[in-house]
Design an enzyme around this catalytic site. Sequence first.
Site: not given
Length: 464
Positions: A42, A181, A183, A318, A443
């Site tokens: 990782c 294909s 990740a 991970a 927002h």
Amino acid sequence: MALQFDLVVVGSGPGGYVAAIRASQLGLKVGVIERESLGGICLNWGCIPTKALLKSAQVFEYLNHAADYGLKAENVGYDFGAVIGRSRGVADGMSKGITFLFKKNKIETVMGTGKVLAPGKVEVTRADGTTELVEAKSIILATGTRARQLPTMPIDDVKIIGYRKAMTMERLPKRLVVVGSGAIGVEFAYFYRTMGSEVTLVEFLPRIVPVEDEEISRQMEKSFRKIGVNVLTSAEVTNVDTNGEGCKVTIKTAKGEQVIDCDVVLSAVGVTTNLENIGIEELGIKVERGRLVVDDFYQTNVPGVYAIGDITPGPALAHVASAEGIICVEKIAGHHPEPLNYQNIPGCTYASPEIASVGYTEAEAKEKGYDVLVGKFPFSASGKASAAGVKDGFVKVIFDKKYGEWLGAHMIGANVTELIAEVVVARKLETTGHEIIKSVHPHPTMSEAIMEAAAAAYGEVIHL
Ligand SMILES: Cc1cc2nc3c(=O)[nH]c(=O)nc-3n(C[C@H](O)[C@H](O)[C@H](O)COP(=O)(O)OP(=O)(O)OC[C@H]3O[C@@H](n4cnc5c(N)ncnc54)[C@H](O)[C@@H]3O)c2cc1C
């Protein structure tokens, strides 16, 4: 004299190092055996260095589109070596961070290759061939994975490369074929295409990112085609001829066979577990489909020997490895942790657009017999996405019509890997769609799309 611990962990990836730190917090004397670099795949060869590369690609892409923001950026270019160097530097920094955390938590690191000789006993072989015995009441195996290889594509790290070489290339390949294909394949396809390579992405299954909801796959393929990635689905690589200057990749599709010339092939067809020579055969530890069989608290069939992370069933991620490590040591320390809910694990892909999802896809929810309510909100209708110039993508949510249970969420777009945590927490708290709609979101943010998608599911959407 053997080194003595309460717990010894073999492997220091996000499973092993997190387990070690939590165990130390709980008062155990902990040793960690590592044969390569602290932090495992990782930190050194996976999650972190790839995200550093992707950030360089993303900044480059932004600079190339400066005019879209009313800015001028002329003669935009890069030093490929510096891009790679930055990624390696980030990885090294993270690995050094584990050294610091181990010191802080009084965890002893034993550098070398570990092999369990018997419950309570691990032999460590150092790089110079000398050995040392380590004794501990409990042993956790966390030895992780490496790149899987297909017989048609043996990795030579020159013309057919794996993920490690893909993040340490000396120069940019002019033409690259990425096989797989998931990740990893998608992230490298995006990186190399954005940096200027001609990229072909080959997927054996009918759609790219095949574990995702079908609508996500469709949107990702559209986005990739827009940036010029040649996407081939239902396509099988039957041969890679590396005899000439470059490679000739033979690809079989429903339409027949085609041969693609390229400089380098990246094999991104998954991972395989590191279970060789760690003592599992000698101890009779049960293995099924290449992964160690464990109970809800990661105990193998051999008392005192536990296993976590990529070498156990469940998604090879991970955050899963870390969560398993924490549960495992809390149980060892006599606590009563809850077993991990594998239905509520988020999965993320960090190309551009990003993908993030958790729970059932629409198809899976229907297969399970749920009467579903589906809501979708496109980022093209989001004020923040418009202001940021990132209008591609959407949030899709799936609720159970009867009780309002949040069955799944699937997102594609800018920063969605940061948004998905909201859904994970909401699902953990058994929140229903109406509670999401009534939770005021700030927002303008991309997160409003989650509230709006939930509202769309219940016929209450405002901005569509
Ligand atoms: C290119 C790439 C990108 C990725 N990106 C992501 C991402 O973005 N997000 C995500 O969640 N996951 C990602 N992953 C997956 C993630 O890296 C793994 O799920 C995770 O590292 C598994 O952790 P682990 O602790 O089980 O094992 P690992 O991280 O594989 O660590 C195992 C450690 O054990 C050591 N070891 C092995 N055998 C021995 C032995 N006998 N003695 C001593 N030491 C030993 C190894 O040297 C290694 O350091 C990615 C993977 C790759 C390859």
